[in-house]
Design a protein around this motif. Structure first.
Motif, PDB file in Angstrom:
ATOM      1  N   ASP A  40       0.839  -1.191   0.000  1.00  0.00           N
ATOM      2  CA  ASP A  40       0.000   0.000   0.000  1.00  0.00           C
ATOM      3  C   ASP A  40       0.883   1.253   0.000  1.00  0.00           C
ATOM      4  N   LYS A 133      -6.550  -5.504   3.635  1.00  0.00           N
ATOM      5  CA  LYS A 133      -7.385  -4.356   3.271  1.00  0.00           C
ATOM      6  C   LYS A 133      -8.352  -4.666   2.128  1.00  0.00           C
ATOM      7  N   TRP A 134      -9.581  -4.191   2.263  1.00  0.00           N
ATOM      8  CA  TRP A 134     -10.606  -4.335   1.235  1.00  0.00           C
ATOM      9  C   TRP A 134     -10.784  -3.015   0.471  1.00  0.00           C
ATOM     10  N   HIS A 135     -11.400  -2.026   1.073  1.00  0.00           N
ATOM     11  CA  HIS A 135     -11.531  -0.663   0.552  1.00  0.00           C
ATOM     12  C   HIS A 135     -12.305  -0.575  -0.763  1.00  0.00           C
ATOM     13  N   ASN A 158     -11.836  -0.491   5.457  1.00  0.00           N
ATOM     14  CA  ASN A 158     -11.669   0.872   4.983  1.00  0.00           C
ATOM     15  C   ASN A 158     -10.246   1.159   4.509  1.00  0.00           C
ATOM     16  N   ARG A 159      -9.897   2.453   4.423  1.00  0.00           N
ATOM     17  CA  ARG A 159      -8.657   2.857   3.779  1.00  0.00           C
ATOM     18  C   ARG A 159      -7.415   2.595   4.615  1.00  0.00           C
ATOM     19  N   LEU A 160      -7.561   2.614   5.941  1.00  0.00           N
ATOM     20  CA  LEU A 160      -6.404   2.388   6.806  1.00  0.00           C
ATOM     21  C   LEU A 160      -6.876   2.126   8.218  1.00  0.00           C
ATOM     22  N   HIS A 166      -5.720  -0.412  15.630  1.00  0.00           N
ATOM     23  CA  HIS A 166      -6.705  -0.717  14.592  1.00  0.00           C
ATOM     24  C   HIS A 166      -7.864   0.283  14.555  1.00  0.00           C
ATOM     25  N   LEU A 225      -1.638  -3.517   4.802  1.00  0.00           N
ATOM     26  CA  LEU A 225      -1.732  -2.119   5.218  1.00  0.00           C
ATOM     27  C   LEU A 225      -0.418  -1.404   4.937  1.00  0.00           C
TER      28      LEU A 225
END
Length: 599
Positions: A40, A133-135, A158-160, A166, A225
């Motif tokens: 990422d 991560k999905w996002h 989400n984004r982060l 967490h 991440l």
């Protein structure tokens, strides 16, 4: 004794059964395991196989030197759009995902009409797992990865998140909102609070591999991440013992970033080792890439480096959209090379689907991705001659790349890039020098050859990667530009010759020699623009989406009673039960959440 007709009938039945087994993926040795490791916001210059000596990445380098280094691999200028392109094989302009990354307060996601890579591979009999991560949307349960083809998910939506607690904080119309974001499948899991996220995701990937039933092939999408920046006050995080190894880097932020990259590199090595130990590496395809360039001045700045390129995340310059990428597999006949062929992130769906034994035509005719498997495995010319970098209709900003094989009425042969519109003020269009406040260390080839990853790869291939080969490949993969003091600006149209000017320093659009080429490229760009599906407006649903409504956990806020029953944190938090331990991965294998993997 069976008659001749009976024997023929038996043979025919066996052939039919074999064909059916092949369709459902039960003839395992004929379908490779597919592992995608997505970093990422990793900078081009932050893997040492591209020539930088500042941050050693011996395991990623080993994968590169044993495989194929993709030196012309393009992605989207931001994470959500790249992930949408990877999962669908379509340019984001054809799914409405071309704009800003999804904010956790938005009612937005990858359209449910789109079929994901996981869904396509399931048709071929694969177990499908996403770690990390999905996002791609979560405001409804239908957008969860477990409803989009993945049998198993361990990670965040989400984004982060902060690497240890967490938590995600997000700005909305009425302030800043805070919430927890970590799940196993569709249940909130607090069991991993306080543990470094990169380590948690790596260990979970190891468990999935170890517990995988070999009667079907594995699809593992490890979407780290790392090395995304974090929340205010916790922008960069890494284990102290790893940070201490970079005392030669004087800038404390860059030092922590180097430690984050190191933890990511260790993850790659551990995954390769586990695949080999479980006799799966010899029949696997491993892809490593980043979703976009590092953010230097905008967004979640992480102190990454995109040198020698101009630009950063959100930019159409190479620093924002050309990332480190590698593919390895024993199925590649001509490996240990640097490929300069054009390849786009949309290509991975048809490429991997083909490698898995699928017929690419079954994916439908609307794909923008191209099957690159023959080009990768045989080292033959790529069928891709052009790619759309992106079009953001909200700011009239986009880019397209064209490879011309010969001179014609439209211009000379070469690889050209057109940028349309003005680079937004919020993103960098200049170079970002690598911080020189450090004591350089020589590139240590011995660490690459003795790395966990290289040892694993060496056991399943006949190829010998030695110091001479490493030096040769590293030299070929390193791009060097003599930086100019004054750079061409892009206010309307820019044209760059990427072969002679890979760092985009000379704008050729004012040179009359290239008039016909510019007209041709504009025509290609405009043709793509006519097919654009407008992205929805960015509207924040502050009230209903507020994690305070869900015990300060980011949760879907639109849906049926099923959403509340399954996901409301007050009902199942995983804090005082062992239900989490009984969750299964895609194969129905129990995942032992309490075991320690000290690989």
């Amino acid at each position: 004794m069976a008659s001749s007709s009976q024997s023929c009938m038996i043979i025919f039945i066996l052939m039919v059964l074999q064909a059916k087994l092949q369709v459902f993926g039960c003839i395992y040795e004929k379908q490779p395991n597919i592992i995608i490791i997505l970093a990422d916001e990793l900078g081009w210059n932050d893997v040492s196989f591209h020539g930088s000596d500042q941050i050693p990445t011996p395991n990623i380098d080993a994968l590169a030197y044993n495989g194929v280094i993709l030196n012309n691999h393009y992605v989207q200028p931001s994470g959500t759009s790249t992930r949408a392109a990877l999962m669908t094989g379509k340019y984001p302009i054809h799914t409405g995902m071309q704009g800003f990354p999804i904010n956790p307060l938005e009612k937005r996601g990858l359209p449910l009409t789109e079929t994901t890579m996981a869904q396509q591979l399931k048709k071929l009999g694969y177990s499908t797992n996403i770690i990390g991560k999905w996002h791609l949307g979560y405001y409804k349960l239908d957008y969860f990865p477990t409803r989009r083809g993945f049998d198993y998910h361990f990670g965040f939506l989400n984004r982060l998140i902060s690497y240890y607690d967490h938590i995600l904080e997000a700005d909305g119309n009425n302030g800043t909102y805070y919430g927890y974001d970590f799940r196993r499948n569709e249940k909130v899991s607090r069991k991993y609070e306080g543990k470094y996220a990169t380590s948690s995701f790596t260990e979970e990937a190891i468990k999935v591999i170890k517990n995988h039933k070999k009667n079907k092939p594995l699809f593992l999408y490890l979407a780290h991440l790392a090395v995304h920046g974090g929340n205010e006050g916790k922008v960069l995080e890494a284990p102290e013992e790893t940070i201490d190894k970079f005392a030669n880097i004087f800038n404390p932020n860059r030092r922590t970033y180097a430690a984050m990259v190191t933890e990511l590199d260790k993850s790659v090595g551990k995954v390769l080792k586990t695949l080999e130990e479980n006799h799966m590496l010899s029949n696997s395809i491993v892809v490593f890439l980043s979703d976009n360039g590092s953010p230097i001045t905008v967004g979640y700045v992480n102190w990454g480096n995109n040198q020698p390129f101009r630009g950063e995340k959100y930019s159409m310059f190479e620093g924002g959209v050309k990332t480190a990428a590698v593919v390895w597999s024993p199925l590649i006949k001509d490996s240990s090379r640097v490929s300069e062929e054009l390849i786009h992130v949309t290509d991975w769906l048809p490429t991997l689907y083909s490698a898995a034994g699928g017929n690419v035509s079954d994916l439908g005719g609307e794909l923008d991705g191209i099957n690159m498997w023959p080009s990768i495995t045989e080292n033959i010319e790529s069928p891709r001659k052009q790619l759309l970098v992106n079009i953001d209709e909200t700011i009239n900003y986009g880019s397209l790349v064209l490879k011309k094989d010969s001179d014609d009425e439209n211009g000379k042969s070469g690889t050209y890039k057109i940028i349309v519109g003005q680079t937004p003020d919020y993103t960098l269009s200049d170079f970002q020098p690598l911080d020189d406040l450090y004591l350089p260390k020589a590139y240590d080839i011995r660490k690459v050859l003795s790395s966990t990853g290289n040892k694993a790869l060496k056991k399943v291939t006949n190829k010998t990667v030695d110091a001479a080969l490493v030096i040769s490949l590293r030299t070929k993969a390193t791009i060097v530009c003599q930086q100019k003091s004054v750079l061409s600006s892009c206010n309307d149209i820019c044209l760059f010759d990427l072969i002679n000017d890979p760092c985009e320093q000379i704008n050729l659009s004012t040179d009359n020699t290239y008039t016909s080429l510019i007209v041709y490229l504009q025509g290609l760009y405009n043709a793509q623009n006519k097919t654009l599906v407008p992205g929805p407006p960015q509207i924040f649903d502050d009230g209903p989406a507020n994690p305070k409504n869900f015990n300060f956990v980011w949760s879907p806020w639109i849906g049926s009673c099923e959403t509340v029953e399954i996901l409301h944190p007050d009902i199942d938090t995983d804090t005082d039960t062992d239900n989490d331990d009984e969750e299964s991965n895609a194969d129905g294998n129990e995942i032992d959440s309490d075991s320690d993997d000290n690989e």
